[in-house]
Design an enzyme around this catalytic site. Structure first.
Site, PDB file in Angstrom:
ATOM      1  N   HIS A 266     131.356  45.973 -26.721  1.00  0.00           N
ATOM      2  CA  HIS A 266     130.067  46.177 -26.063  1.00  0.00           C
ATOM      3  C   HIS A 266     129.956  47.639 -25.644  1.00  0.00           C
ATOM      4  O   HIS A 266     130.951  48.236 -25.235  1.00  0.00           O
ATOM      5  CB  HIS A 266     129.947  45.272 -24.826  1.00  0.00           C
ATOM      6  N   ASP A 317     127.525  37.207 -27.396  1.00  0.00           N
ATOM      7  CA  ASP A 317     127.230  36.522 -28.655  1.00  0.00           C
ATOM      8  C   ASP A 317     128.389  35.684 -29.191  1.00  0.00           C
ATOM      9  O   ASP A 317     128.166  34.814 -30.029  1.00  0.00           O
ATOM     10  CB  ASP A 317     126.826  37.536 -29.730  1.00  0.00           C
TER      11      ASP A 317
HETATM   12  N1  ACO Z   1     135.506  45.063 -33.948  1.00  0.00           N
HETATM   13  C1  ACO Z   1     136.394  46.025 -34.235  1.00  0.00           C
HETATM   14  N2  ACO Z   1     136.366  47.241 -33.659  1.00  0.00           N
HETATM   15  C2  ACO Z   1     135.403  47.470 -32.771  1.00  0.00           C
HETATM   16  C3  ACO Z   1     134.447  46.525 -32.427  1.00  0.00           C
HETATM   17  C4  ACO Z   1     134.535  45.284 -33.052  1.00  0.00           C
HETATM   18  N3  ACO Z   1     133.654  44.316 -32.780  1.00  0.00           N
HETATM   19  N4  ACO Z   1     133.608  47.044 -31.521  1.00  0.00           N
HETATM   20  C5  ACO Z   1     134.010  48.284 -31.305  1.00  0.00           C
HETATM   21  N5  ACO Z   1     135.090  48.552 -32.055  1.00  0.00           N
HETATM   22  C6  ACO Z   1     135.882  49.778 -32.078  1.00  0.00           C
HETATM   23  C7  ACO Z   1     135.331  50.789 -33.085  1.00  0.00           C
HETATM   24  O1  ACO Z   1     135.876  50.628 -34.343  1.00  0.00           O
HETATM   25  C8  ACO Z   1     135.727  52.065 -32.440  1.00  0.00           C
HETATM   26  O2  ACO Z   1     137.121  52.260 -32.630  1.00  0.00           O
HETATM   27  P1  ACO Z   1     137.742  53.715 -32.873  1.00  0.00           P
HETATM   28  O3  ACO Z   1     137.372  54.509 -31.658  1.00  0.00           O
HETATM   29  O4  ACO Z   1     139.201  53.443 -33.014  1.00  0.00           O
HETATM   30  O5  ACO Z   1     137.072  54.216 -34.108  1.00  0.00           O
HETATM   31  C9  ACO Z   1     135.543  51.799 -30.947  1.00  0.00           C
HETATM   32  O6  ACO Z   1     135.734  50.407 -30.804  1.00  0.00           O
HETATM   33  C10 ACO Z   1     134.176  52.179 -30.427  1.00  0.00           C
HETATM   34  O7  ACO Z   1     133.184  51.570 -31.272  1.00  0.00           O
HETATM   35  P2  ACO Z   1     131.674  52.018 -31.275  1.00  0.00           P
HETATM   36  O8  ACO Z   1     131.000  51.401 -32.458  1.00  0.00           O
HETATM   37  O9  ACO Z   1     131.551  53.493 -31.127  1.00  0.00           O
HETATM   38  O10 ACO Z   1     131.168  51.335 -29.963  1.00  0.00           O
HETATM   39  P3  ACO Z   1     129.665  51.126 -29.590  1.00  0.00           P
HETATM   40  O11 ACO Z   1     129.582  51.163 -28.128  1.00  0.00           O
HETATM   41  O12 ACO Z   1     128.795  52.081 -30.323  1.00  0.00           O
HETATM   42  O13 ACO Z   1     129.365  49.687 -30.210  1.00  0.00           O
HETATM   43  C11 ACO Z   1     128.896  47.451 -30.547  1.00  0.00           C
HETATM   44  C12 ACO Z   1     129.048  48.565 -29.514  1.00  0.00           C
HETATM   45  C13 ACO Z   1     127.829  47.848 -31.564  1.00  0.00           C
HETATM   46  C14 ACO Z   1     128.429  46.205 -29.825  1.00  0.00           C
HETATM   47  C15 ACO Z   1     130.243  47.204 -31.247  1.00  0.00           C
HETATM   48  O14 ACO Z   1     131.196  46.806 -30.304  1.00  0.00           O
HETATM   49  C16 ACO Z   1     130.134  46.195 -32.389  1.00  0.00           C
HETATM   50  O15 ACO Z   1     129.797  46.589 -33.511  1.00  0.00           O
HETATM   51  N6  ACO Z   1     130.421  44.883 -32.117  1.00  0.00           N
HETATM   52  C17 ACO Z   1     130.270  43.852 -33.132  1.00  0.00           C
HETATM   53  C18 ACO Z   1     128.826  43.413 -33.217  1.00  0.00           C
HETATM   54  C19 ACO Z   1     128.414  42.621 -32.011  1.00  0.00           C
HETATM   55  O16 ACO Z   1     129.108  41.716 -31.579  1.00  0.00           O
HETATM   56  N7  ACO Z   1     127.225  42.939 -31.495  1.00  0.00           N
HETATM   57  C20 ACO Z   1     126.653  42.247 -30.336  1.00  0.00           C
HETATM   58  C21 ACO Z   1     126.733  43.140 -29.153  1.00  0.00           C
HETATM   59  S1  ACO Z   1     126.210  42.338 -27.692  1.00  0.00           S
HETATM   60  C22 ACO Z   1     124.554  42.253 -27.795  1.00  0.00           C
HETATM   61  O17 ACO Z   1     123.870  43.038 -28.383  1.00  0.00           O
HETATM   62  C23 ACO Z   1     123.944  41.168 -27.183  1.00  0.00           C
END
Ligand code: ACO
Length: 381
Positions: A266, A317
């Site tokens: 998140h 989610d």
């Molecule tokens: N699985 C694996 N790695 C993850 C995940 C994940 N679900 N989420 C974040 N990371 C990792 C990234 O790979 C990154 O790692 P690194 O620094 O080693 O490269 C680090 O965590 C930061 O990730 P970002 O994408 O920069 O984080 P951001 O804050 O932009 O993303 C997001 C948030 C989009 C929700 C992300 O966690 C994600 O893609 N989750 C999966 C999709 C999801 O469940 N979305 C629903 C969110 S809740 C909602 O909207 C109601």
């Protein structure tokens, strides 16, 4: 480039950590894992309030008394039905149109009688928003039934928002437990600060566009798999993992390819999402009741591995997908359920933005070419 505010000269990918405006609607503490709607903790709200009561709180900024809640719920009930031409339109949609696309299109189409938002009053905008909130479950249920070659079931005014949605999907008055679970799920999804869809709603309103356009923007933004589309992806992921023994190899494969474990991570919560904590209990209870605990067990194992390897936790989610699965809801409905729930948060943001508006328009940092020599088309290769 426009005038740069030197004090705030930040360039952050995805606007992470940028405060983009003020709000009175909800407060999130991402470090402590706390969420408040209009000052009340999400735990108190989820424990005590129906979706209707929560919506009133979000939209009017205060908890309703008994009469106010009754009148509000009645008002929503009166606005549930769809115009005939809208029902006809739903029949024209092709079978491969998914439920979020149908919802986005129908909500957009309902705007034809709206007054120009520059001359409509606060109460007129509020009424349009309430009408959309009331109609969204009807649109989703009608589309679902028509797509599955079933007759649409008109709304039942004896039932609450959550009960009526389940009724319109199935044609059966739902068991109280299923309806209560869905009602609580609506409450937990109703609002969450400047999340992507609510922010996009505010951007639309900031141009003095109309309420239907704001909702259309919100639905389109929510649809993406990084936001409200995640729950559907969670279920598909759980199905592909199949059993708890496969979790380790699945996560290794995803992390190696820099992929995403859906329903995890998140932008704001750096700890356990408080909504996921509540949904986890609901998912566990339902899974045990249905004697179908495989997905929940996969979830438990994922939690341990993701926390060990990445310090990342389930978001709202993840367990909602297991809850919906246990309510026998098909995965195509997961994102529209989120939209139905978030519709009241969106209205609160729409009204807040209209009330204290300034066009939302950030700067960009240009990274392209400059001063290129123009070549007429006749001379281009
Ligand atoms: N699985 C694996 N790695 C993850 C995940 C994940 N679900 N989420 C974040 N990371 C990792 C990234 O790979 C990154 O790692 P690194 O620094 O080693 O490269 C680090 O965590 C930061 O990730 P970002 O994408 O920069 O984080 P951001 O804050 O932009 O993303 C997001 C948030 C989009 C929700 C992300 O966690 C994600 O893609 N989750 C999966 C999709 C999801 O469940 N979305 C629903 C969110 S809740 C909602 O909207 C109601």
């Amino acid at each position: 480039m426009g005038k740069v505010n030197k004090k705030l000269n930040v360039k952050v990918k995805g606007l992470e950590g940028v405060i983009a405006g003020q709000t009175n609607i909800s407060y999130i503490d991402g470090i402590k894992g706390k969420l408040f709607y209009r000052g009340y903790s999400i735990e108190d709200i989820a424990q005590n309030c129906s979706f209707e009561e929560t919506s009133y709180l979000l939209i009017y900024g205060k908890l309703p008394n008994k009469t106010e809640l009754k009148n509000f719920a009645e008002k929503l009930k009166r606005k549930r039905s769809l115009p005939q031409h809208t029902i006809k339109m739903l029949h024209t949609f092709t079978k491969n149109m998914n439920s979020m696309e149908a919802l986005r299109t129908v909500v957009s189409s309902l705007s034809s009688n709206d007054k120009d938002p520059r001359v409509s009053s606060y109460n007129e905008k509020l009424d349009i928003g309430l009408s959309i909130i009331a109609k969204m479950p009807t649109i989703v249920a009608y589309h679902y039934r028509i797509k599955n070659s079933l007759d649409p079931i008109p709304p039942n005014s004896k039932l609450s928002h959550a009960e009526n949605f389940l009724y319109m999907l199935t044609g059966k008055i739902p068991e109280s437990e299923g309806a209560e679970v869905l009602d609580k799920d609506f409450v937990l999804h109703a609002e969450h600060g400047f999340n992507a869809s609510s922010f996009s709603v505010r951007v639309t309103v900031s141009t003095l566009s109309d309420v239907h356009s704001a909702y259309t923007t919100g639905i389109g933004t929510l649809k993406g798999p990084l936001h409200g589309g995640a729950a559907t992806e969670v279920l598909l992921m759980l199905k592909s993992i199949k059993k708890p023994e496969n979790v380790t190899s699945y996560v290794d494969k995803i992390l190696l390819s820099h992929g995403r474990v859906m329903g995890y991570g998140h932008r704001i919560y750096k700890t356990y999402d408080p909504r996921a904590k509540i949904l986890k209990k609901m998912a566990e209870k339902l899974s045990i009741k249905n004697n179908n605990t495989t997905f929940f067990e996969i979830g438990q194992k994922l939690e341990v591995i993701m926390s060990d390897k990445k310090k990342i936790y389930p978001n709202v989610d993840f367990y909602s997908a297991i809850v919906y699965h246990n309510l026998n809801l098909t995965h195509e409905l997961y994102s529209p359920i989120f939209a139905i729930a978030r519709s009241s948060g969106w209205l609160a943001h729409i009204l807040e933005q209209y009330t204290n508006n300034r066009l939302i328009r950030p700067l960009e940092e240009y990274t392209g070419s400059m001063n290129l020599k123009f070549i007429p088309i006749s001379k281009r290769k």
